[in-house]
Design a protein around this motif. Structure first.
Motif, PDB file in Angstrom:
ATOM      1  N   ASP A  35       0.828  -1.209   0.000  1.00 55.31           N
ATOM      2  CA  ASP A  35       0.000   0.000   0.000  1.00 55.31           C
ATOM      3  C   ASP A  35       0.856   1.250   0.000  1.00 55.31           C
ATOM      4  N   ALA A  36       1.915   1.228   0.811  1.00 49.63           N
ATOM      5  CA  ALA A  36       2.806   2.388   0.870  1.00 49.63           C
ATOM      6  C   ALA A  36       3.536   2.596  -0.455  1.00 49.63           C
ATOM      7  N   LEU A  37       3.856   1.495  -1.144  1.00 49.54           N
ATOM      8  CA  LEU A  37       4.485   1.614  -2.463  1.00 49.54           C
ATOM      9  C   LEU A  37       3.562   2.331  -3.443  1.00 49.54           C
ATOM     10  N   VAL A  38       2.299   1.904  -3.500  1.00 52.28           N
ATOM     11  CA  VAL A  38       1.341   2.530  -4.419  1.00 52.28           C
ATOM     12  C   VAL A  38       1.210   4.014  -4.107  1.00 52.28           C
ATOM     13  N   GLU A  39       1.117   4.355  -2.832  1.00 54.17           N
ATOM     14  CA  GLU A  39       0.993   5.758  -2.432  1.00 54.17           C
ATOM     15  C   GLU A  39       2.238   6.548  -2.826  1.00 54.17           C
ATOM     16  N   ALA A  40       3.410   5.947  -2.628  1.00 50.76           N
ATOM     17  CA  ALA A  40       4.662   6.654  -2.927  1.00 50.76           C
ATOM     18  C   ALA A  40       4.802   6.907  -4.424  1.00 50.76           C
ATOM     19  N   VAL A  41       4.472   5.911  -5.241  1.00 47.77           N
ATOM     20  CA  VAL A  41       4.575   6.088  -6.688  1.00 47.77           C
ATOM     21  C   VAL A  41       3.568   7.127  -7.168  1.00 47.77           C
ATOM     22  N   THR A  42       2.355   7.065  -6.619  1.00 49.92           N
ATOM     23  CA  THR A  42       1.320   8.019  -7.012  1.00 49.92           C
ATOM     24  C   THR A  42       1.711   9.442  -6.628  1.00 49.92           C
ATOM     25  N   GLU A  43       2.288   9.596  -5.443  1.00 43.81           N
ATOM     26  CA  GLU A  43       2.650  10.933  -4.963  1.00 43.81           C
ATOM     27  C   GLU A  43       3.905  11.475  -5.651  1.00 43.81           C
ATOM     28  N   HIS A  44       4.952  10.657  -5.725  1.00 47.89           N
ATOM     29  CA  HIS A  44       6.256  11.168  -6.166  1.00 47.89           C
ATOM     30  C   HIS A  44       6.519  10.992  -7.654  1.00 47.89           C
ATOM     31  N   LYS A  45       5.817  10.024  -8.291  1.00 50.24           N
ATOM     32  CA  LYS A  45       6.058   9.711  -9.706  1.00 50.24           C
ATOM     33  C   LYS A  45       7.569   9.607  -9.978  1.00 50.24           C
ATOM     34  N   PRO A  46       8.208   8.637  -9.331  1.00 50.52           N
ATOM     35  CA  PRO A  46       9.673   8.521  -9.446  1.00 50.52           C
ATOM     36  C   PRO A  46      10.103   8.084 -10.842  1.00 50.52           C
ATOM     37  N   ASP A  47      11.391   8.237 -11.113  1.00 53.85           N
ATOM     38  CA  ASP A  47      11.954   7.750 -12.373  1.00 53.85           C
ATOM     39  C   ASP A  47      11.926   6.229 -12.428  1.00 53.85           C
ATOM     40  N   VAL A  48      12.014   5.581 -11.274  1.00 55.25           N
ATOM     41  CA  VAL A  48      11.973   4.117 -11.211  1.00 55.25           C
ATOM     42  C   VAL A  48      11.727   3.699  -9.758  1.00 55.25           C
ATOM     43  N   SER A  49      11.087   2.549  -9.583  1.00 50.27           N
ATOM     44  CA  SER A  49      10.885   1.971  -8.252  1.00 50.27           C
ATOM     45  C   SER A  49      11.566   0.605  -8.193  1.00 50.27           C
ATOM     46  N   VAL A  50      12.231   0.330  -7.075  1.00 50.62           N
ATOM     47  CA  VAL A  50      12.855  -0.973  -6.831  1.00 50.62           C
ATOM     48  C   VAL A  50      11.978  -1.702  -5.815  1.00 50.62           C
ATOM     49  N   VAL A  51      11.424  -2.857  -6.209  1.00 53.89           N
ATOM     50  CA  VAL A  51      10.340  -3.469  -5.443  1.00 53.89           C
ATOM     51  C   VAL A  51      10.624  -4.936  -5.152  1.00 53.89           C
ATOM     52  N   ASP A  52      10.475  -5.333  -3.894  1.00 50.99           N
ATOM     53  CA  ASP A  52      10.532  -6.749  -3.514  1.00 50.99           C
ATOM     54  C   ASP A  52       9.185  -7.400  -3.823  1.00 50.99           C
ATOM     55  N   VAL A  53       9.170  -8.720  -4.022  1.00 53.99           N
ATOM     56  CA  VAL A  53       7.932  -9.433  -4.328  1.00 53.99           C
ATOM     57  C   VAL A  53       7.123  -9.706  -3.070  1.00 53.99           C
ATOM     58  N   ARG A  54       7.758 -10.256  -2.052  1.00 54.88           N
ATOM     59  CA  ARG A  54       7.037 -10.746  -0.875  1.00 54.88           C
ATOM     60  C   ARG A  54       7.104  -9.725   0.255  1.00 54.88           C
ATOM     61  N   MET A  55       5.937  -9.132   0.548  1.00 57.45           N
ATOM     62  CA  MET A  55       5.839  -8.130   1.600  1.00 57.45           C
ATOM     63  C   MET A  55       4.578  -8.382   2.422  1.00 57.45           C
ATOM     64  N   PRO A  56       4.409  -7.694   3.566  1.00 56.65           N
ATOM     65  CA  PRO A  56       3.227  -7.898   4.413  1.00 56.65           C
ATOM     66  C   PRO A  56       1.947  -7.590   3.648  1.00 56.65           C
ATOM     67  N   PRO A  57       0.806  -8.218   4.062  1.00 59.64           N
ATOM     68  CA  PRO A  57       0.688  -9.061   5.248  1.00 59.64           C
ATOM     69  C   PRO A  57       0.920 -10.556   5.010  1.00 59.64           C
ATOM     70  N   SER A  58       0.763 -11.060   3.798  1.00 64.28           N
ATOM     71  CA  SER A  58       0.829 -12.512   3.595  1.00 64.28           C
ATOM     72  C   SER A  58       2.190 -12.989   3.117  1.00 64.28           C
ATOM     73  N   PHE A  59       3.057 -12.051   2.721  1.00 61.49           N
ATOM     74  CA  PHE A  59       4.410 -12.382   2.267  1.00 61.49           C
ATOM     75  C   PHE A  59       4.384 -13.380   1.101  1.00 61.49           C
ATOM     76  N   THR A  60       3.489 -13.130   0.152  1.00 59.87           N
ATOM     77  CA  THR A  60       3.439 -13.970  -1.048  1.00 59.87           C
ATOM     78  C   THR A  60       3.817 -13.128  -2.267  1.00 59.87           C
TER      79      THR A  60
END
Length: 215
Positions: A35-60
């Motif tokens: 959720d925080a990733l979506v908010e950050a991309v929407t707010e900042h519109k970065p040149d690129v995002s580096v993203v892990d696959v497995r994060m809370p809550p289910s870590f899938t």
């Protein structure tokens, strides 16, 4: 280059932040869930995002799903997945809009910082970079009506290396052929896939790779 980092492991997240800042990037947000990733991309519109696959809550696959949602809200937002795992279901969704600006690298197989940064820059510029293991997993479910069936085995090799983000000289070294031969194979790939000269070579390259990975 303005970057968002999304990884729930604080040591990895902070390590990435320090590494990126050391090499001149501006980390505009560092977050630990989708959720925080979506908010950050929407707010900042970065040149690129580096993203892990497995994060809370289910870590899938929350990171991948969040990346897909971020690109829905900010069309074409560049995303480089950096994970220990290959998850092909939402990787397909990342590729589905045919916009490019996507990559998928495996943490344990990143052994050169300069190559990682070059991959990050390539994705930020609208290109693609995929670990060979990710490419192999994506190829497992190739359709019966394979749009790449007309390519020769050598052309498939060249296109596979293009998907890994290799330059023409690097492809030539890997296959032990000349730069001219690489260019000839690439022109043939473009022609057979119906990617004609009205698009730039870089755009055709991205489209060919996306067709390869989605086929």
């Amino acid at each position: 280059m303005r970057v968002v980092v999304a990884d729930d492991a604080v040591l990895i997240r902070e390590g990435l932040v320090r590494l990126l800042e050391e090499f001149g990037c501006e980390v505009v947000a560092a977050v630990g869930d989708g959720d925080a990733l979506v908010e950050a991309v929407t707010e900042h519109k970065p040149d690129v995002s580096v993203v892990d696959v497995r994060m809370p809550p289910s870590f899938t696959d929350e990171g991948l799903r969040a990346a897909v949602e971020a690109r829905r809200r900010v069309p074409g937002a560049p995303v480089l997945i950096l994970s220990q795992y290959v998850e092909v279901s939402y990787a397909d969704d990342l590729l589905a809009d045919a916009r490019g600006a996507v990559g998928y690298l495996l943490k344990d197989r990143v052994v050169d910082v300069d190559e990682f940064l070059e991959g990050l820059r390539r994705v930020a510029a609208g290109g693609t970079v995929f670990d060979p293991q990710v490419v192999s997993q994506l190829m497992v479910r190739r359709r019966k009506d394979d749009p790449l069936a007309q390519l020769t085995p050598r052309e498939r090799e060249v296109l596979g290396l293009m998907a890994e983000g290799r330059s023409n000289p690097a492809i030539g070294r890997q296959l032990v052929i000349s730069d001219g031969a690489v260019e000839k194979h690439i022109r043939s790939i473009f022609s057979k896939l119906g990617l004609y000269a009205e698009d730039t070579d870089q755009h055709r390259r991205v489209l060919a790779v996306l067709m390869y990975l989605r086929s």
